[in-house]
Design an enzyme around this catalytic site. Structure first.
Site, PDB file in Angstrom:
ATOM      1  N   LYS A 111      50.708   8.242  -2.464  1.00  0.00           N
ATOM      2  CA  LYS A 111      50.344   9.572  -2.613  1.00  0.00           C
ATOM      3  C   LYS A 111      51.536  10.448  -3.212  1.00  0.00           C
ATOM      4  CE  LYS A 111      46.003   9.774  -0.100  1.00  0.00           C
ATOM      5  NZ  LYS A 111      45.335  10.346   1.243  1.00  0.00           N
ATOM      6  N   LYS A 191      42.004   0.358  -7.788  1.00  0.00           N
ATOM      7  CA  LYS A 191      40.703   0.785  -7.124  1.00  0.00           C
ATOM      8  C   LYS A 191      39.939   2.030  -7.815  1.00  0.00           C
ATOM      9  CE  LYS A 191      41.265   3.736  -3.919  1.00  0.00           C
ATOM     10  NZ  LYS A 191      41.476   4.572  -2.522  1.00  0.00           N
ATOM     11  N   LYS A 194      38.754   8.982  -7.934  1.00  0.00           N
ATOM     12  CA  LYS A 194      38.653  10.191  -8.737  1.00  0.00           C
ATOM     13  C   LYS A 194      39.987  10.595  -9.279  1.00  0.00           C
ATOM     14  CE  LYS A 194      36.549  14.511  -9.397  1.00  0.00           C
ATOM     15  NZ  LYS A 194      36.266  16.109  -8.810  1.00  0.00           N
TER      16      LYS A 194
HETATM   17  P1  TYM Z   1      38.331   8.856   1.044  1.00  0.00           P
HETATM   18  O1  TYM Z   1      37.522  10.222   0.934  1.00  0.00           O
HETATM   19  O2  TYM Z   1      39.185   8.557   0.063  1.00  0.00           O
HETATM   20  O3  TYM Z   1      37.064   7.882   0.763  1.00  0.00           O
HETATM   21  C1  TYM Z   1      35.765   7.930   1.589  1.00  0.00           C
HETATM   22  C2  TYM Z   1      35.266   6.250   2.051  1.00  0.00           C
HETATM   23  O4  TYM Z   1      35.162   5.478   0.580  1.00  0.00           O
HETATM   24  C3  TYM Z   1      35.732   4.527   0.679  1.00  0.00           C
HETATM   25  N1  TYM Z   1      36.454   3.907  -0.783  1.00  0.00           N
HETATM   26  C4  TYM Z   1      36.156   3.021  -1.524  1.00  0.00           C
HETATM   27  N2  TYM Z   1      35.494   1.934  -0.815  1.00  0.00           N
HETATM   28  C5  TYM Z   1      35.595   0.933  -1.750  1.00  0.00           C
HETATM   29  N3  TYM Z   1      36.239   0.896  -3.102  1.00  0.00           N
HETATM   30  C6  TYM Z   1      36.568   2.102  -3.426  1.00  0.00           C
HETATM   31  N4  TYM Z   1      37.159   2.004  -4.676  1.00  0.00           N
HETATM   32  C7  TYM Z   1      36.682   3.087  -2.573  1.00  0.00           C
HETATM   33  N5  TYM Z   1      37.172   4.285  -2.801  1.00  0.00           N
HETATM   34  C8  TYM Z   1      37.062   4.980  -1.642  1.00  0.00           C
HETATM   35  C9  TYM Z   1      37.070   4.689   1.597  1.00  0.00           C
HETATM   36  O5  TYM Z   1      37.710   3.567   2.081  1.00  0.00           O
HETATM   37  C10 TYM Z   1      36.403   5.665   2.631  1.00  0.00           C
HETATM   38  O6  TYM Z   1      35.951   4.973   3.746  1.00  0.00           O
HETATM   39  N6  TYM Z   1      41.428   8.793   4.910  1.00  0.00           N
HETATM   40  C11 TYM Z   1      40.009   8.787   4.514  1.00  0.00           C
HETATM   41  C12 TYM Z   1      38.998   9.870   5.299  1.00  0.00           C
HETATM   42  C13 TYM Z   1      39.104   9.981   6.555  1.00  0.00           C
HETATM   43  C14 TYM Z   1      38.538   9.327   7.242  1.00  0.00           C
HETATM   44  C15 TYM Z   1      38.811   9.670   8.846  1.00  0.00           C
HETATM   45  C16 TYM Z   1      37.753   7.766   7.355  1.00  0.00           C
HETATM   46  C17 TYM Z   1      39.582  10.974   7.401  1.00  0.00           C
HETATM   47  N7  TYM Z   1      39.254  10.826   8.736  1.00  0.00           N
HETATM   48  C18 TYM Z   1      38.288   8.893  10.142  1.00  0.00           C
HETATM   49  C19 TYM Z   1      37.360   7.001   8.486  1.00  0.00           C
HETATM   50  C20 TYM Z   1      37.620   7.624   9.766  1.00  0.00           C
HETATM   51  C21 TYM Z   1      39.739   9.060   2.812  1.00  0.00           C
HETATM   52  O7  TYM Z   1      40.444   9.650   2.258  1.00  0.00           O
HETATM   53  O8  TYM Z   1      38.709   8.534   2.626  1.00  0.00           O
END
Ligand code: TYM
Length: 349
Positions: A111, A191, A194
């Site tokens: 990031k 991956k 967005k």
């Molecule tokens: P975020 O918002 O980026 O994504 C949400 C969930 O989607 C999964 N994901 C994917 N899985 C497979 N292939 C992909 N291309 C893909 N893109 C996204 C992510 O692994 C995620 O599970 N840091 C986290 C949010 C968060 C969180 C938490 C998660 C904050 N606190 C506590 C679990 C527990 C995030 O940015 O996810």
């Protein structure tokens, strides 16, 4: 009953990577666990964003999650910034985890490269807030995609470090993954995300023409240069992977047989995938339309979720305060003259 916690950033539209990597699991886990799902808006502000868009993004995310089957009668769905105990616990955790551990976080490095003009402290301590999210509810299981594994490991480290120093409060959580923990983008390279603009947003379902146009752009097995070249769905980074996640065994057999013998072309394979995705998301499309026509449902869900989450969060934070040895007066009487505040904590003049 064990507790599941997971979160998602309000990045606007939920995409197929989020769904196949995490949210699909959230929906099914509701049958076996007590589930707590969070829209992590405080995490979202660590990246450059448009403040005017935030409310819309949150409400779109809630609509999507409800339409996909998150059940707010039996489980909890809430907005992170409405439960201030998350940031309080994160502050506590800042004192038990070392800088070196955070410096090793690959998402921080990625990031930072992505937004070199805005490498803020929040971005650095992001995983500490994530650990607080999970541990505040003493969650044992965290359904996430592969990209979050390092953060879940850090949450375990935080729990261990806190328990070791102050006495046991937190369990060590484990990550739960679907059979597609990392979906690549339509470019077949990175991956699906967005921020990379290579996503298939769930909002495309219901618009068959737009869906087929997006699938037409998906990179397939590079061995299939001509229609008559055989390929292998296992080497097809996008279409083959999605078929494996969505299609029936019969359709999957048709895909393998056709692709490996060049009996079908990529266009046929993409057409079948479009049909199957349309069928898979038909219920979502219908429920989404109904929710969009009833915006009160979103507000109601979030208001209800925050109340339920806060009860649990305050209980854990109380335990933490005790373990830390923080002083509290014996009896705290509410100030009788305290003026009422609105939902933003503002007091009328
Ligand atoms: P975020 O918002 O980026 O994504 C949400 C969930 O989607 C999964 N994901 C994917 N899985 C497979 N292939 C992909 N291309 C893909 N893109 C996204 C992510 O692994 C995620 O599970 N840091 C986290 C949010 C968060 C969180 C938490 C998660 C904050 N606190 C506590 C679990 C527990 C995030 O940015 O996810």
């Amino acid at each position: 009953m064990k507790t599941v916690f997971s979160g998602i950033q309000p990045s606007g539209e939920l995409h197929l990577g989020n769904y196949l990597g995490a949210v699909r699991n959230w929906v099914t886990l509701q049958e076996q666990y007590r589930c707590i799902f969070c829209i992590v808006d405080y995490h979202a502000i660590t990246q450059t964003y448009d403040a005017k868009e935030m409310a819309k993004r949150v409400s779109e995310m809630v609509v999507d999650l409800l339409a996909l089957g998150i059940d707010t009668d039996r489980h909890i769905l809430f907005l992170q910034s409405m439960v201030p105990e998350h940031t309080e616990l994160a502050w506590v955790f800042n004192n038990v985890i070392g800088m070196g551990v955070l410096e090793r976080m690959t998402q921080f490095k990625d990031k930072s490269e992505h937004q070199p003009e805005n490498i803020n402290v929040g971005l650095f301590t992001y995983p500490v807030l994530q650990a607080a999210d999970i541990l505040l509810y003493k969650a044992e299981a965290v359904p996430v995609g592969q990209d979050q594994l390092q953060h879940i490991e850090l949450a375990r480290d935080v729990a261990r470090a806190f328990n070791h120093r102050f006495g046991k409060v937190f369990p060590e959580c484990e990550a739960l993954m679907t059979n597609l923990p990392k979906l690549l983008g339509i470019d077949g390279k990175a991956k699906m995300s967005k921020s990379l603009g290579n996503q298939i947003p769930l909002t495309v379902f219901g618009n068959d023409k737009a869906l087929r146009k997006l699938l037409a752009r998906c990179v397939t097995d590079e061995k299939r240069v001509q229609r008559e070249d055989p390929g292998n769905p296992d080497d097809c980074p996008t279409i083959g992977t999605m078929h494996k996640a969505i299609s029936s065994p019969e359709d999957l057999a048709w895909v393998y047989q056709g692709c490996t013998t060049a009996g079908i072309g990529c266009v046929d394979c993409k057409g079948k995938l479009a049909d199957n995705l349309n069928a898979h998301f038909a219920g979502y499309v219908e429920r989404r339309a109904a929710l969009l026509a009833d915006p009160g449902k979103v507000e109601e869900a979030l208001a209800k979720g925050a109340v339920k989450a806060r009860v649990l969060a305050q209980r854990t934070l109380g335990e933490v305060h005790k373990k830390l040895g923080l002083w509290r007066p014996k009896a705290v009487k509410p100030a009788a003259t305290e003026p009422a505040a609105n939902e933003h904590g503002e007091v009328a003049p």
